[in-house]
Every structure is written in C-alpha cells, then in structure tokens.
Write an enzyme that holds these catalytic residues in place. Sequence first.
Site, PDB file in Angstrom:
ATOM      1  CG  HIS A 651     -14.929  20.057  -9.248  1.00  0.00           C
ATOM      2  ND1 HIS A 651     -13.768  20.087  -8.511  1.00  0.00           N
ATOM      3  CD2 HIS A 651     -15.806  20.822  -8.567  1.00  0.00           C
ATOM      4  CE1 HIS A 651     -13.954  20.835  -7.437  1.00  0.00           C
ATOM      5  NE2 HIS A 651     -15.192  21.295  -7.447  1.00  0.00           N
ATOM      6  CG  ASP A 705     -10.974  18.846  -9.988  1.00  0.00           C
ATOM      7  OD1 ASP A 705     -11.413  19.504 -10.951  1.00  0.00           O
ATOM      8  OD2 ASP A 705     -11.484  18.861  -8.853  1.00  0.00           O
ATOM      9  N   GLY A 797     -17.571  25.738  -2.434  1.00  0.00           N
ATOM     10  CA  GLY A 797     -17.353  27.121  -2.854  1.00  0.00           C
ATOM     11  C   GLY A 797     -15.890  27.512  -2.836  1.00  0.00           C
ATOM     12  CB  SER A 799     -14.109  23.909  -5.911  1.00  0.00           C
ATOM     13  OG  SER A 799     -14.426  22.778  -5.179  1.00  0.00           O
ATOM     14  N   GLY A 800     -11.261  25.161  -6.703  1.00  0.00           N
ATOM     15  CA  GLY A 800     -10.556  25.954  -7.699  1.00  0.00           C
ATOM     16  C   GLY A 800      -9.568  26.910  -7.090  1.00  0.00           C
TER      17      GLY A 800
HETATM   18  N1  ARG Z   1     -15.879  20.367  -4.273  1.00  0.00           N
HETATM   19  C1  ARG Z   1     -15.969  21.484  -3.445  1.00  0.00           C
HETATM   20  C2  ARG Z   1     -16.349  22.728  -4.241  1.00  0.00           C
HETATM   21  O1  ARG Z   1     -16.802  22.578  -5.322  1.00  0.00           O
HETATM   22  C3  ARG Z   1     -14.733  21.686  -2.633  1.00  0.00           C
HETATM   23  C4  ARG Z   1     -14.673  20.686  -1.582  1.00  0.00           C
HETATM   24  C5  ARG Z   1     -13.479  20.727  -0.767  1.00  0.00           C
HETATM   25  N2  ARG Z   1     -13.830  19.968   0.375  1.00  0.00           N
HETATM   26  C6  ARG Z   1     -13.056  19.698   1.377  1.00  0.00           C
HETATM   27  N3  ARG Z   1     -13.553  19.088   2.407  1.00  0.00           N
HETATM   28  N4  ARG Z   1     -11.802  20.045   1.371  1.00  0.00           N
HETATM   29  O2  ARG Z   1     -16.293  23.819  -3.747  1.00  0.00           O
END
Ligand code: ARG
Length: 849
Positions: A651, A705, A797, A799-800
């Site tokens: 994503h 993902d 932030g 993510s990944g």
């Molecule tokens: N989608 C988010 C990103 O792009 C990460 C979200 C993770 N959220 C969570 N509550 N664990 O950084």
Amino acid sequence: MSGTKRYSDVTKPLSPGPSSIQNLDLSEVFLPTQNHRSVEKKPGRKRRLWIGLGLVLTATGLSLLTGLLVWNFHLRSNVTVKRLYVGSLGISDRTFVKEYEDSSSQEFRTLADQVSQQLKLIYSKNSVLAKYFRSSSVQMFSEGDDSAGVVAYYQSEFQLPVPQQKHVDEAIGSVEELSRHERLLLRPVEPLRVRSVTSGALDSRLSKSSLSEREPINVQVQTGGEISSPGFPDTPYPANMYQQWRLRAEPGHRIQLNFHTLILEDDCQQDFIKIYDSLAPIEPRALTEQCGYPHESLSFLSSGHVMLLMLVTNEEKNFPGFRAAYSQIPISKGEGCGGRLTADKGSVSSPFYPSNYPPQSWCEWNIEVSKEKFVKVQFETFFVGNESKNCVGDYVMVNEEKLCGRTLKKTVFTVQSNQMTIRFVSDASIVDQGFSATYEAFVPSDPCPGRFQCSNNICINSTLHCDGWNDCGDDSDEVNCNCEASQMKCKNDHCKPKIWQCDGVDDCGDKTDEEKCAGSCADGEFSCRNGRCISENLKCNQHDDCGDGSDESKCAKSLLLRCSDFTFRCSDGRCISKLNPECDGEPDCEDGSDESNCQCGMPPFRSSRIVGGQTAREGEWPWQVSLHFDRSKHTCGASVLNNRWLLTAAHCVQDDRHIRYSQASLWQAFLGLHTQGLTNEWTVTRNIQQIIAHPNYNKVSFDNDLALMKLDSDVSLNQHIWPICLPSSTYDFPAGQEAWITGWGTTQEGGELAKSLQKAQVRIINSTVCRGLMQDQITDGMLCAGVLKGGVDACQGDSGGPLAVTNPSGRVFQAGVVSWGEGCALRNKAGVYTRVTKFCDWIKQQTGV
Ligand code: ARG
C-alpha cells in the site's frame, strides 16, 4: 601472622629429606622379618621381596609428595607479591604552575619528591603499611578544584606476602585518616599541607602481562570535542590494549562525556571501558564500567574539572568500539538541583537527568503546598544507589524515608502535611541515571477528586475501575468488581473482557481465561496443533502420535516426518518435526540446511539484550529502513533482506490520483538511520531501482500487502545495516508471543512523525480473537498483534516496517509487515500486519534471498 606459624610447625618434621629416610628405615625392619621363611621357598621369597620393594617405593613416593606439597605451602606463605595502589593527594599550600604539567621539569620533580616523602611518612604511621611499603612515584599533577592548591596523582608499590593482601588493602583504605594525624614523627624537610588522600588497589585486570599500555592521551576539554577508540569506526579497535584518556577542563567546571556509540565485547572481564572522577584510575573514584552493548544512559558527569576514561581490550573479538563527545559545564551553586517549591504541582529530578547524576551531589527540595492540603510524590523512574548495600552510598530521602535501588516497591509517597522534603545524595563513586518524579497537593478528604484512588495512592480515571485491566499497577482497580455482561470472571475474581478468552495469553493471571478452550484437551492430555488430543505421555517419544508431528516438535531430538504444514523442510526435501528449527544454533537437518542461511537477525557484534523504553538505541534495529518519497520526508518503513533487497508494504507503493508512488525513481532508502535529518557515518542512502508489489494486493481488503524494493547498488552490511531473518513458511509465531515494532511513524493518531526511531513491544494475537475485534476483515495473509489494553501500536508512517520476533537463540525473525489498523493504539483493536510466512516462497522467487 598466625597462618605463617601454622605452616612452619607442620613443615619441619615432614620436610622432604628426613621423612624419606624415616620411611626407608621402616622398610628395612620389614625385610628381615620376612627373611626367616624365605630360605625354604625360593619363588615365595622372591615374591615377598618384590612386594616389599613395591611397598618401599610407594611409601617413598607418597612421603616425597607430601613433603613437596607442604614445602610448597610453606614457601608460598613466604612468597611475596607486588601490589600497586593508585591514589590522589590534595595539597592546599602549593599553587599550581604550568611546569607541573611537564614531568621533566625541575618544578615537577621537586614537588614529586616531596609528595613521595609525605606518602612514606603517612604509611609509616600504620604498622602494616610501613612493613610492606616499597616506593611511590608521582605520575601527574592537576590544579585543585577551586583554583587553589594542587592535586598529585601517584602510584605506591608494596611488596607483601599473599595472605597479607587483605590487611594492606584495608590499611590503605584508612590513609585518609592517617594523613589527618597531626603528630608527625618524622617531619619531612618541607612538609606539605595534605588536604585529602584517596587511594585503592589497581584494578587487577590492568596487571595482565599481555596488556600493552599506550601513551595516555591528554584532552583539553574547554572547547569541547570528540574522542573515539583507535580505528573507530572503520577498523576494529586493537587487541590487548590499555589506553587512558585524561580529560581536563578549567577549574570551576565539570566535564560531561556523552557516548554516541559504545559497542564492546559482552564480557567485561575481556574488554571494557571505565570512567573515573579523577585523573588516575583510583577505584574509590570509579564512576562506571561498561562493556557489550549497554542500553542505559551513556552520558556521564564528573564532580570536578578532571575525568579519566580508560579502554582495556583482550586478544580476541574486537568490536567497533566507542565515540564520545566531551564538553565542560560551569559549576554553579544551585544548578537547578534542590530549592523551595511552593506550587501545588510540580516535578523534581536528579541533577542532569536523564544523564547519569554526577558523584558527590547533594540536593534538597523543600515542598510547601497550600495549608489545608497534603502532598504526594510519584516516582516515574528510579535508578539510585544499591539496595543490597542498605542505601549507604547514593539515595533519595522523602521526609524520613530512605530510598535506593533500581526499582521501587511503591512509587507513590504521601505525607499528612503540606510540607515535604526530598533529598538526593550521591557518594564519590558509581553513578546511575537517577530519578524523575512529580508531586501534587491533594485535599485529605478527597485525594482523587472525580477519579478512582488505587491502593498505592495513584489516581486513575474512574472508567478504568473494574474494566479488566490493571491500570493502578498493583491490581487494586480490578479487585472486588462485579463483572459486566461483556466480561468473564476469573477464579481470582478479576473481570476480564470475554474476547480475551482462549487467545493464548494468561490475562487473568491464574490462567482461567485459557482453560476449557475449544481444541484444548483434558488434564493429562496434550493438544496437538491439528486439534487432536493425545496422552501427555506420548510427547517426545520419538513417534508422531498427533499425525502432524506437533507432539515431537519441542523435544531434544528431531524426528524425520512426512512433510506437512507443521514441519520444516530441509534443503534435501526431507521434513523434520522440530518447531522453528532454523537458525536456532543447532543443526537439525541431516544436511545442516536449517542453519545454513543465518547471516541475519543478529548483527555481527551484539547480544540481544533489550530493555523497555521508547526511543530505540542507535544500531538496535539494523534492519530498519526509512523510505523517503520525492526527496522530501519519511513516508514508509521497510526492512533489509540482504545487501540489495528491502521488504515493505504494497500500500506504500500504490499510485493515488495525483502521486505516482509506484515509480521507483521517486523513492530513496535510508539504511542505518536513527534520527530523521541526521545522517552519520552509519547512514547509507540508496535510490530504488525496482519495485515489485505483490500481484494480488487488494486495495480494498489490504490483502497481500507486500512489496519488494531493489536498491540501485549493493550496500555493505555492518553493525548498523544488517538483514532480518525471513521465516520459512512453517515457522510458528504463537498467539501471546512478544514481538517488537519499530518505526518513525506518528507517536499519536493524527500526530507528528517521530524524529528518532521508536520501538514498542506488542503481542501476537490469535486470529480468531482478532477477527472478532476487527469485524472479520482478517484474511489468512494477515497477522494481528498489539496491546488490547490500548496505548501501544504502530501508526501512520510505520507502514512497511517489520514486526520482529526474537527466537530463543536471540535471532530476530520478521513475522509481519506493518499494514493497517483502525485508528492507532485504541483499546480492543489490533494492529494488522502482512503475515510474512505466507509469502516467503514469493519473496524467494523474486529476490533469491
Ligand atoms: N497504514 C499505516 C501507514 O501507512 C499503518 C497503520 C498501522 N496502524 C495501526 N494501527 N497498526 O503507515
């Protein structure tokens, strides 16, 4: 003394010469008595003769041995050894001149001579010291602290019998007193007015003959600067080395030494640094000793204007070493430590917190709140002194109560008055991080207005009372509760949310929430991973009774099995029963393939010690990568798979209406980074050559993902850039297992990105439980982790980035990739991660990792 006498008493009659003669005599008496019969039977006589001779020889041998042993003891007691004591002597009636810094100057030699004489005189006042003292030599001088007087640093040599060592050590401990005796028997020609003497035996590790002592490095601290171990950071530090750094600031200042990196061998007996509140290694002035990869505060302060740092190494394993910045701080009277506090609320902390407090500090805070109120103080952190030593050295006093140690049994202290005194005292050696605390005034009749009062006097939000979570810290908000409909009652009377039942974590504290779960078996039975129940006795019997090998998966010996979802497949295609055998330090496959690809999950020089806290230590997560988009700011996290490939979330690399996130050339990877915007010698930047997002990534469900990024050129792997281990497809990350998440994501929902890399500990959550929490959005390719109590989670932030689990041998495996969540860190919500084990074949196929 009595010991020596005992030895010689025993020695005399048994000394080797006479004793062997005695025994020979005995044998001569023995032989003739045999002789009477020996005339008749020749063979018999011969045999007896042989026996006799044998006995004689044995006896001789034995007596020789005894003699030698005793002789050895006797000698040993007379064997004397050289023992060195290091000390400093403060002289008040001399003024420091520049020449004292040059040991070849006339001034230096004259004063050094006087110091030696004075020391001889001091030692002469103690019979033990007088007896074994040999000589003293002065190494250097420094200016007295208040610009008055001179401090001499010396070494005194004693030659003493081994059993006397303890007595001499004790006597040396009393020289301070001896020097105060005014009645001088042998007045030196030019007596010195001695203000203070401190000395102690030289650290025994410094007398190893293999050590080569290097020329000490003199550092003038005034303008500040940096010091580092030889060769840092490009080459390892030398072996068998003893190096001193002598730091001098201007009088009236103290020195602050901040370590930016400190990585040494783990065993302090081998390699270590030591810091002294002195220019010489005087043990009673040692502030700290460090080795390995310490996680505590590495900022140290001296009490005066001198400090000594030393590094000692052994022959093996030479780690990167250290780099530290030094500076001087003027010593001002108050120094923000202590004082009168009259507000109804405030905070106090040890001097220079969160740096280690300086030695010889004394602070007193006098708190006085409004008349009709009482005061309470709550300690947030507390690392002061040594509890096992009864708080004699460093301690905190709250009114009359003395506190010390590295944890406090209770953290809130109240007084039935509007006044409270907090005192902080540190002695001359061994410092620690200190404490931070907040105080508050309260109305005695209502200590927690509108809130719930815990037994430990902490006030918590009333809604947290009886909610199933231990918010007080002492469980007092969770006892005597009536469970609500959504809660279950544990045997110990605690109420816990029903969704927590059978999630693999003991939430009740007495395991009642994990009993009688679907799939769990009767007492005395083992629950197989495939759901079957077998007798507990069949576990580890080298036979696959479950049918999936799980009864043989946690045993000393691995079994060869038919391959299944629960077995590890070796490179030769055979499958073994052991659970998570890869890189556990033991070869389990016949072909050794379970241990063959293990240059991951543990950087070359490091043990896996981790402590709590929020900001990660530099180099603690060497696989963590920051992905910057469009040359601007941190956008996503990623992990290092090898010197060319990164793993991140799909994503992160999806185009949106205006921005082409899928374009490799718009991304930049920062490896070995700790603080955003602050690159250092460890940081490596690479452009991205190629992005491979998982072909089945689903924008709506976030299924699959996962994406790979290829760097435009190889990076060299080192302590700060190192791959995380990829688990095999059958690797098991059980519910309840602790895992770490790391990243520069926002520290609050909708908040700002973190500057320094953050870490947080979460637990793997059972997928069935997670489906309940997350409205059935959890697919087989996802893994849930979090802290259902709330407050700990990944966020925007992150993510990944990796969800990391440490295996029993200390190696870190990537269980997940940060993917999505509902808000961040909400109660009863989980963080959702891409389940890496589902995709290892795809990753291998794409990258060859
Ligand atoms: N989608 C988010 C990103 O792009 C990460 C979200 C993770 N959220 C969570 N509550 N664990 O950084």
